[in-house]
Design an enzyme around this catalytic site. Structure first.
Site, PDB file in Angstrom:
ATOM      1  N   ASP A  10      42.886  42.753  33.219  1.00 44.25           N
ATOM      2  CA  ASP A  10      42.572  43.638  34.340  1.00 44.25           C
ATOM      3  C   ASP A  10      41.057  43.648  34.545  1.00 44.25           C
ATOM      4  OD1 ASP A  10      42.684  45.541  36.312  1.00 44.25           O
ATOM      5  OD2 ASP A  10      43.192  47.207  34.980  1.00 44.25           O
ATOM      6  N   ASP A 105      43.154  41.518  41.108  1.00 42.59           N
ATOM      7  CA  ASP A 105      42.328  41.793  39.929  1.00 42.59           C
ATOM      8  C   ASP A 105      43.106  41.942  38.631  1.00 42.59           C
ATOM      9  OD1 ASP A 105      43.463  44.277  40.537  1.00 42.59           O
ATOM     10  OD2 ASP A 105      41.762  45.328  39.655  1.00 42.59           O
ATOM     11  N   GLU A 106      44.412  41.659  38.634  1.00 45.13           N
ATOM     12  CA  GLU A 106      45.110  41.749  37.352  1.00 45.13           C
ATOM     13  C   GLU A 106      46.299  40.795  37.288  1.00 45.13           C
ATOM     14  OE1 GLU A 106      47.371  45.431  36.647  1.00 45.13           O
ATOM     15  OE2 GLU A 106      46.578  46.158  38.542  1.00 45.13           O
TER      16      GLU A 106
HETATM   17 MG   LIG Z   1      41.207  46.457  37.774  1.00 45.57          MG
END
Ligand SMILES: [Mg+2]
Length: 359
Positions: A10, A105-106
């Protein structure tokens, strides 16, 4: 028993961190992406400096500006975030093809079997964090465990720039001690309801039968019953077929001048062009890979609005990317060019989802 090794990666305050990286004048300052100080709209991402004022994503910008009058509002640049997201995804693919992106983003990675033959998922996670930082200048947090739920819970424990593993023999004690609001999937509202029912940590939740949980919390009760025992058998599913076309060359003798590198890139561009033609698809992101003489490797990417088609276009971008590396100071043993963000698998869903969050 067969145990999976799952990593959840993350990125830390991703959009805000990209803006701070690209714009040095915003570093160390409270910055949010999305929203405006005078209009409605919500914050999409807040820098860690902004979080100190109590600002978080999904907060209305009118409230954010009350909490921090000198807050800096930035317009989101999704093309840029997407480009960097793909660059990070390329790092994951060096270890496994079982990559399931959840957002820009993950992602979840199943590294049970991995391309490096590494036995430790924690070592892989640490390497990935290092590579992300080396190649993008951004920090990520990683959680490591035996399933998605535990990996996701673990990645938030030491944020930002954190690394946290829950090994199989620690799952039970970890969950028993975990405060109820830290369980992934238990939001603030539910956590409050649980505290009222006397449930403060995992051990308290574990005392409840599935029937009692279902009666008290409805359908979600079954989910709570499973997660407090660490049950989650959802596989990591690569929901997007990885497609990229590339060509690379290692040199018998290290290159040390820009001219010879451009000549080498021209050869690679010709091969790439031929592969684009034979594949019948093209893409919008060109990535240059440079391996220096000390084996350190960097990548630089650019995403353009339209499919990349001609050798001239490839070369214009390739030279631009080359000048973003340290080739003028260091010797080079390998160059590579690859094309991704393919027309055949355009990530339109990411854009749609993010746009909706903003309206
Ligand atoms: Mg994040």
């Amino acid at each position: 028993m067969f145990v999976h090794k799952i990593i959840h990666v993350d990125m830390d305050a991703f959009y805000a961190s990209v803006e701070q990286r690209d714009n040095p004048e915003h570093r160390g300052k409270p910055v949010v992406v999305g929203g405006t100080p005078d209009k409605r709209g919500v914050v999409a991402a807040a820098s860690y400096e902004a979080r100190k004022f109590g600002i978080h994503s999904a907060m209305p910008s009118s409230i954010a500006v009350q909490k921090c009058p000198h807050l800096i509002f930035l317009r989101p640049r999704f093309d840029r975030y997407n480009e960097i997201s793909l660059q990070i995804r390329e790092i994951f693919y060096r270890y496994t093809d079982l990559v399931e992106p959840l957002a820009l983003d993950e992602a979840y990675l199943d590294v049970t079997e991995n391309k490096r033959g590494l036995p430790s998922a924690t070592i892989i996670a640490r390497e990935i964090k290092e590579k992300i930082f080396e190649e993008t200048g951004l920090t990520a947090s990683a959680g490591i465990s035996i399933n998605k739920f535990l990996a996701k819970t673990a990645s938030s424990i030491k944020k930002p720039n954190g690394l946290f593993a829950i090994p199989p023999d620690k799952v039970e004690s970890f969950l028993e001690e975990l405060p109820i609001e830290k369980f992934y999937g238990i939001g603030n509202v539910t956590a409050e309801k649980m505290r009222i029912a006397g449930i403060h940590k995992g051990a308290d939740l574990k005392l409840w039968t599935e029937d009692d949980l279902l009666r008290r919390f409805g359908k979600a009760g079954g989910f709570f019953f499973r997660i407090v025992r660490g049950y989650d058998d959802r596989p990591v599913t690569p929901n997007r077929v990885r497609k990229s076309i590339g060509a690379e060359e290692s040199f018998a003798e290290d290159l040390h001048d820009r001219y010879s590198m451009i000549v080498a890139l021209e050869e690679l561009a010709k091969i790439l062009k031929a592969r684009i033609e034979s594949s019948g698809t093209s893409g919008r992101t060109l990535t240059l890979k440079v391996k220096y003489s000390d084996y350190q490797q960097v990548t630089r990417s650019r995403t353009v609005a339209d499919s990349i088609g001609s050798i001239e276009e490839i070369m214009n971008l390739a030279i631009e990317l080359l000048d973003m590396t340290e080739v003028d100071q260091r010797r080079v043993r390998l160059l590579g060019l690859s094309l991704s963000n393919m027309d055949s698998e355009r990530a339109a869903d990411d854009y749609v989802q993010l746009t909706l969050e903003f309206e």
